[in-house]
Scaffold this motif. Structure first.
Motif, PDB file in Angstrom:
ATOM      1  N   UNK A  78      45.634  16.062  60.193  1.00 43.11           N
ATOM      2  CA  UNK A  78      46.156  17.369  60.589  1.00 43.11           C
ATOM      3  C   UNK A  78      45.490  18.439  59.727  1.00 43.11           C
ATOM      4  N   UNK A  79      45.042  19.528  60.360  1.00 40.32           N
ATOM      5  CA  UNK A  79      44.353  20.568  59.622  1.00 40.32           C
ATOM      6  C   UNK A  79      44.523  21.926  60.264  1.00 40.32           C
ATOM      7  N   UNK A  80      44.213  22.949  59.493  1.00 40.84           N
ATOM      8  CA  UNK A  80      44.195  24.324  59.991  1.00 40.84           C
ATOM      9  C   UNK A  80      43.081  25.070  59.284  1.00 40.84           C
ATOM     10  N   UNK A  81      42.558  26.094  59.948  1.00 38.90           N
ATOM     11  CA  UNK A  81      41.516  26.910  59.333  1.00 38.90           C
ATOM     12  C   UNK A  81      42.050  27.739  58.174  1.00 38.90           C
ATOM     13  N   UNK A  82      43.205  28.368  58.370  1.00 39.60           N
ATOM     14  CA  UNK A  82      43.880  29.131  57.318  1.00 39.60           C
ATOM     15  C   UNK A  82      45.333  28.686  57.316  1.00 39.60           C
ATOM     16  N   UNK A  83      45.824  28.309  56.157  1.00 48.18           N
ATOM     17  CA  UNK A  83      47.181  27.769  56.075  1.00 48.18           C
ATOM     18  C   UNK A  83      47.906  28.323  54.854  1.00 48.18           C
ATOM     19  N   UNK A  84      49.183  28.608  55.043  1.00 47.30           N
ATOM     20  CA  UNK A  84      50.052  28.982  53.923  1.00 47.30           C
ATOM     21  C   UNK A  84      51.229  28.019  53.878  1.00 47.30           C
ATOM     22  N   UNK A  85      51.639  27.690  52.683  1.00 49.09           N
ATOM     23  CA  UNK A  85      52.771  26.784  52.492  1.00 49.09           C
ATOM     24  C   UNK A  85      53.640  27.334  51.375  1.00 49.09           C
ATOM     25  N   UNK A  86      54.925  27.497  51.659  1.00 47.14           N
ATOM     26  CA  UNK A  86      55.891  27.915  50.648  1.00 47.14           C
ATOM     27  C   UNK A  86      55.438  29.192  49.931  1.00 47.14           C
ATOM     28  N   UNK A  87      55.023  30.191  50.699  1.00 52.10           N
ATOM     29  CA  UNK A  87      54.512  31.428  50.129  1.00 52.10           C
ATOM     30  C   UNK A  87      55.309  32.622  50.651  1.00 52.10           C
ATOM     31  N   UNK A  88      55.382  33.655  49.842  1.00 38.54           N
ATOM     32  CA  UNK A  88      56.171  34.835  50.188  1.00 38.54           C
ATOM     33  C   UNK A  88      55.319  36.096  50.202  1.00 38.54           C
ATOM     34  N   UNK A  89      55.610  36.976  51.172  1.00 40.08           N
ATOM     35  CA  UNK A  89      54.992  38.298  51.275  1.00 40.08           C
ATOM     36  C   UNK A  89      53.461  38.227  51.310  1.00 40.08           C
ATOM     37  N   UNK A  90      52.933  37.252  52.033  1.00 36.65           N
ATOM     38  CA  UNK A  90      51.482  37.131  52.185  1.00 36.65           C
ATOM     39  C   UNK A  90      51.046  37.929  53.409  1.00 36.65           C
TER      40      UNK A  90
END
Length: 79
Positions: A24-36
């Protein structure tokens, strides 16, 4: 990106992601992040037979925003 607060993801070109992995993959990924903030990004040329996508914003993200972002269809890898 992981565990970020107030980060900016801007003016990126991701051309060709998940070209070797069968996972499983993504080009741009955020995990457990705030106010990005994601702006002015282009993601294209992804491959995958599983959950592969240009942008993947999930996993406890709060206050994340996107604008002026381009994504093209992920191509399925041949089996």
């Amino acid at each position: 990106m992981q565990n970020a607060v107030g980060a900016r993801v801007e003016h990126n070109l991701v051309d060709g992601f998940n070209t070797r992995s069968g996972g499983y993959n993504a080009g741009i990924r955020a995990w457990n992040s705030d106010a990005v903030r994601y702006r002015f990004n282009e993601v294209t040329g992804g491959h995958g037979t599983r959950d592969s996508m240009a942008h993947d914003l999930y996993g406890g993200n709060n206050g994340t925003s996107t604008s002026t972002t381009t994504a093209t269809t992920t191509r399925a890898a041949s089996c």
